[in-house]
Design a protein around this motif. Structure first.
Motif, PDB file in Angstrom:
ATOM      1  N   PRO A 105       0.827  -1.199   0.026  1.00  0.00           N
ATOM      2  CA  PRO A 105       0.187   0.042   0.089  1.00  0.00           C
ATOM      3  C   PRO A 105       1.047   1.312   0.036  1.00  0.00           C
ATOM      4  CG  PRO A 105       0.015  -0.834   2.248  1.00  0.00           C
ATOM      5  CD  PRO A 105       0.812  -1.841   1.324  1.00  0.00           C
ATOM      6  N   LEU A 106       1.133   1.612  -1.245  1.00  0.00           N
ATOM      7  CA  LEU A 106       1.730   3.121  -1.471  1.00  0.00           C
ATOM      8  C   LEU A 106       1.141   4.085  -2.188  1.00  0.00           C
ATOM      9  CD1 LEU A 106       5.159   1.462  -2.415  1.00  0.00           C
ATOM     10  CD2 LEU A 106       4.528   1.915  -0.261  1.00  0.00           C
ATOM     11  N   VAL A 107       0.044   3.853  -2.727  1.00  0.00           N
ATOM     12  CA  VAL A 107      -0.764   4.632  -3.564  1.00  0.00           C
ATOM     13  C   VAL A 107      -2.250   5.544  -2.748  1.00  0.00           C
ATOM     14  CG1 VAL A 107      -2.127   5.046  -5.746  1.00  0.00           C
ATOM     15  CG2 VAL A 107      -0.176   3.125  -5.392  1.00  0.00           C
ATOM     16  N   ALA A 108      -1.963   6.587  -2.744  1.00  0.00           N
ATOM     17  CA  ALA A 108      -3.179   7.301  -2.174  1.00  0.00           C
ATOM     18  C   ALA A 108      -4.517   7.471  -3.248  1.00  0.00           C
ATOM     19  CB  ALA A 108      -2.975   8.646  -1.574  1.00  0.00           C
ATOM     20  N   PRO A 109      -5.528   7.130  -2.741  1.00  0.00           N
ATOM     21  CA  PRO A 109      -6.948   7.360  -3.455  1.00  0.00           C
ATOM     22  C   PRO A 109      -7.077   9.184  -3.836  1.00  0.00           C
ATOM     23  CG  PRO A 109      -7.666   6.138  -1.632  1.00  0.00           C
ATOM     24  CD  PRO A 109      -6.017   6.608  -1.408  1.00  0.00           C
ATOM     25  N   THR A 110      -7.635   9.168  -5.067  1.00  0.00           N
ATOM     26  CA  THR A 110      -7.796  10.596  -5.244  1.00  0.00           C
ATOM     27  C   THR A 110      -8.536  11.411  -4.178  1.00  0.00           C
ATOM     28  OG1 THR A 110      -8.401  10.010  -7.725  1.00  0.00           O
ATOM     29  CG2 THR A 110      -8.967  12.176  -6.839  1.00  0.00           C
ATOM     30  N   TRP A 145      -3.978  -3.466   3.971  1.00  0.00           N
ATOM     31  CA  TRP A 145      -3.725  -4.475   4.716  1.00  0.00           C
ATOM     32  C   TRP A 145      -2.821  -5.296   4.076  1.00  0.00           C
ATOM     33  CZ3 TRP A 145      -8.901  -2.868   5.083  1.00  0.00           C
ATOM     34  CH2 TRP A 145      -9.388  -2.552   6.305  1.00  0.00           C
ATOM     35  N   ALA A 146      -2.512  -5.012   2.718  1.00  0.00           N
ATOM     36  CA  ALA A 146      -1.794  -5.809   2.066  1.00  0.00           C
ATOM     37  C   ALA A 146      -0.055  -5.868   2.425  1.00  0.00           C
ATOM     38  CB  ALA A 146      -1.636  -5.145   0.440  1.00  0.00           C
ATOM     39  N   PRO A 147       0.329  -6.723   2.515  1.00  0.00           N
ATOM     40  CA  PRO A 147       1.526  -6.846   3.009  1.00  0.00           C
ATOM     41  C   PRO A 147       2.791  -6.287   2.243  1.00  0.00           C
ATOM     42  CG  PRO A 147       1.186  -8.968   2.233  1.00  0.00           C
ATOM     43  CD  PRO A 147      -0.004  -8.144   2.084  1.00  0.00           C
ATOM     44  N   PRO A 148       3.550  -5.466   2.855  1.00  0.00           N
ATOM     45  CA  PRO A 148       4.620  -4.457   1.936  1.00  0.00           C
ATOM     46  C   PRO A 148       5.645  -5.451   1.246  1.00  0.00           C
ATOM     47  CG  PRO A 148       4.808  -3.978   4.143  1.00  0.00           C
ATOM     48  CD  PRO A 148       3.771  -4.999   4.246  1.00  0.00           C
ATOM     49  N   PHE A 149       6.381  -5.042   0.189  1.00  0.00           N
ATOM     50  CA  PHE A 149       7.667  -5.892  -0.339  1.00  0.00           C
ATOM     51  C   PHE A 149       8.801  -4.912   0.273  1.00  0.00           C
ATOM     52  CE2 PHE A 149      10.887  -6.129  -3.520  1.00  0.00           C
ATOM     53  CZ  PHE A 149      10.810  -7.669  -3.808  1.00  0.00           C
ATOM     54  N   VAL A 150       8.659  -3.507   0.332  1.00  0.00           N
ATOM     55  CA  VAL A 150       9.654  -2.751   0.843  1.00  0.00           C
ATOM     56  C   VAL A 150       9.924  -2.870   2.224  1.00  0.00           C
ATOM     57  CG1 VAL A 150       9.176  -1.003  -1.063  1.00  0.00           C
ATOM     58  CG2 VAL A 150       7.979  -0.816   1.268  1.00  0.00           C
ATOM     59  N   ALA A 151      11.256  -2.734   2.292  1.00  0.00           N
ATOM     60  CA  ALA A 151      11.793  -2.941   3.824  1.00  0.00           C
ATOM     61  C   ALA A 151      11.388  -2.146   4.786  1.00  0.00           C
ATOM     62  CB  ALA A 151      13.381  -2.907   3.580  1.00  0.00           C
ATOM     63  N   PHE A 152      11.124  -0.877   4.417  1.00  0.00           N
ATOM     64  CA  PHE A 152      10.767   0.255   5.624  1.00  0.00           C
ATOM     65  C   PHE A 152       9.352   0.123   5.727  1.00  0.00           C
ATOM     66  CE2 PHE A 152      10.505   2.148   1.278  1.00  0.00           C
ATOM     67  CZ  PHE A 152       8.965   2.979   1.398  1.00  0.00           C
ATOM     68  N   LEU A 153       8.510  -0.833   5.617  1.00  0.00           N
ATOM     69  CA  LEU A 153       7.252  -1.050   6.116  1.00  0.00           C
ATOM     70  C   LEU A 153       6.929  -2.370   6.705  1.00  0.00           C
ATOM     71  CD1 LEU A 153       5.225   0.576   3.226  1.00  0.00           C
ATOM     72  CD2 LEU A 153       5.633   1.608   5.218  1.00  0.00           C
ATOM     73  N   GLU A 154       6.328  -2.329   7.656  1.00  0.00           N
ATOM     74  CA  GLU A 154       5.959  -3.695   8.381  1.00  0.00           C
ATOM     75  C   GLU A 154       4.595  -4.302   8.179  1.00  0.00           C
ATOM     76  OE1 GLU A 154       7.794  -5.655   9.900  1.00  0.00           O
ATOM     77  OE2 GLU A 154       9.640  -4.390   9.877  1.00  0.00           O
ATOM     78  N   GLY A 180      -1.813  -0.579  -3.755  1.00  0.00           N
ATOM     79  CA  GLY A 180      -0.731  -0.841  -4.273  1.00  0.00           C
ATOM     80  C   GLY A 180      -0.623  -0.264  -5.463  1.00  0.00           C
ATOM     81  N   THR A 181       0.580  -0.506  -6.404  1.00  0.00           N
ATOM     82  CA  THR A 181       0.515   0.231  -7.776  1.00  0.00           C
ATOM     83  C   THR A 181      -0.155  -0.743  -8.569  1.00  0.00           C
ATOM     84  OG1 THR A 181       2.628  -1.103  -7.985  1.00  0.00           O
ATOM     85  CG2 THR A 181       3.138   1.142  -7.389  1.00  0.00           C
TER      86      THR A 181
END
Length: 360
Positions: free
Chosen positions: A145-150, A259-268, A158-159
């Motif tokens: 989850p990195l994308v904000a809705p309008t 709630w989608a689990p992140p791939f990036v290291a800086f998110l849990e 996510g993307t």
């Protein structure tokens, strides 16, 4: 910023040994390697071997199971839900697409939802599996989850890439493979390595203001939907991203939205998940179920030829068919090698040293 060229075989051997070190079987290590190398060959550098460190980090955190029992948990003649058992998405996704293809061979179409998976590489890899069988391939996945809705500044989607692949005859397949965000996170990572600013319209800061900082996500900002802002159709990108999230995760029983689990290291991962792992969705449509496949492919050739000959605004420009740049990259890189930025090479060699694998 310097690039170092590697042969395809060199990168395949290196990547295979990394996956083997993680505990993958020979079959799974070869398959996962193939997905990543295909991304690099096709010029999608953000999803190739540069991602290896990310998969290793997830494995070290015990979020990836390298010996998964991938199985069908719900099924009808043309549909199924698959539990990926927290396996590499690079392995789970091809398994699911093979099931879709088998159903399409019997019944004309196959539709597969997947839960309990991880990042699956480029969507195009999986959709192209169907094209090889004279089928239309559909592939999509939800993501970190990195994308904000309008109108929002909160990360909710996510993307969430989607891919549609269509077979042709004399021409390469038409492949519409795209993120539903203004830009994929991998493009920000490439800009970070190159120490460059990103175009305006890709991200916003924590306050919801436009930013050109490639590291904005690490500082609490968010990606924007395809279309960037309300004046340029961001509600359409938001709608597409929502569609991918619902088909991939709400339908399958995976985690969706924030709630989608992140791939990036800086998110849990969320402490209160609503499902299991990441979700994917696949479709395979037998062209023969609509008209003879060769007729369709001949008309696809005609479609491609007409669009390639469309009048351009400037003489030096050309109309590009979806998937054409990636095809051209693949031909070039198979012959000349795959270029990796020196920052990525250093990262991979550090990874090799840590894992006891021969360096590049």
């Amino acid at each position: 910023m310097n690039y170092i060229n590697f042969t395809e075989d060199k990168l395949r051997t290196f990547t295979y040994h990394i996956f083997k070190h993680m505990g993958c079987s020979n079959e799974h290590a070869k398959l996962a390697t193939d997905v990543l190398i295909r991304a690099d060959l096709r010029g999608i550098d953000s999803h190739g071997v540069a991602r290896l460190s990310g998969y290793v980090r997830l494995w070290e955190k015990k979020r990836i199971n390298t010996t998964p029992n991938i199985k069908i948990v719900h099924e009808t003649a043309t549909t199924a839900t698959i539990d990926g058992d927290a396996g590499l998405g690079l392995v789970v996704a091809p398994f699911a697409m093979r099931v879709a293809i088998e159903k399409a061979e019997k019944y004309g179409s196959g539709w597969i939802a997947v839960k309990n998976s991880n990042h699956f590489g480029i969507a195009g890899y999986h959709a192209l599996m169907a094209v090889e069988k004279d089928m239309i391939g559909i592939s999509m996945t939800n993501a970190s989850p990195l994308v904000a809705p309008t109108f929002s500044k909160e990360r909710m989607l996510g993307t969430n890439p989607m891919c549609y692949a269509f077979p042709a005859s004399k021409y390469p397949p038409v492949i519409v493979d795209m993120a539903t965000a203004a830009a994929a996170n991998g493009k920000l990572e490439i800009a970070q390595r190159a120490k460059k600013h990103i175009p305006s319209g890709w991200v916003q800061n924590q306050a919801g203001e436009p930013s050109v900082n490639a590291s904005e996500l690490k500082e609490g900002g968010s990606l924007l939907p395809l279309g960037s802002d309300k004046d340029h159709g961001s509600h359409k990108g938001y709608g597409l991203g929502a569609t991918v999230d619902i088909l991939s995760a709400v339908l399958s029983g995976a985690n969706y939205g924030p709630w989608a689990p992140p791939f990036v290291a800086f998110l849990e991962p969320s402490a209160n998940p609503v499902g299991q792992g990441l979700g994917h969705f696949f479709g395979a449509l037998s062209v023969n179920g609509f008209r003879p496949a060769q007729e369709f492919k001949d008309h696809m050739d005609n479609w491609i030829k007409r669009f390639k000959n469309a009048e351009t605004i400037h003489p030096e420009q050309r109309v590009i068919i979806p998937g054409e740049p990636e095809f051209e990259f693949e031909q070039e890189r198979k012959a000349a090698g795959i270029p990796l930025i020196d920052v990525v090479v250093n990262d991979l060699n550090q990874l090799a040293e840590k894992l006891g694998v021969e360096k590049l």
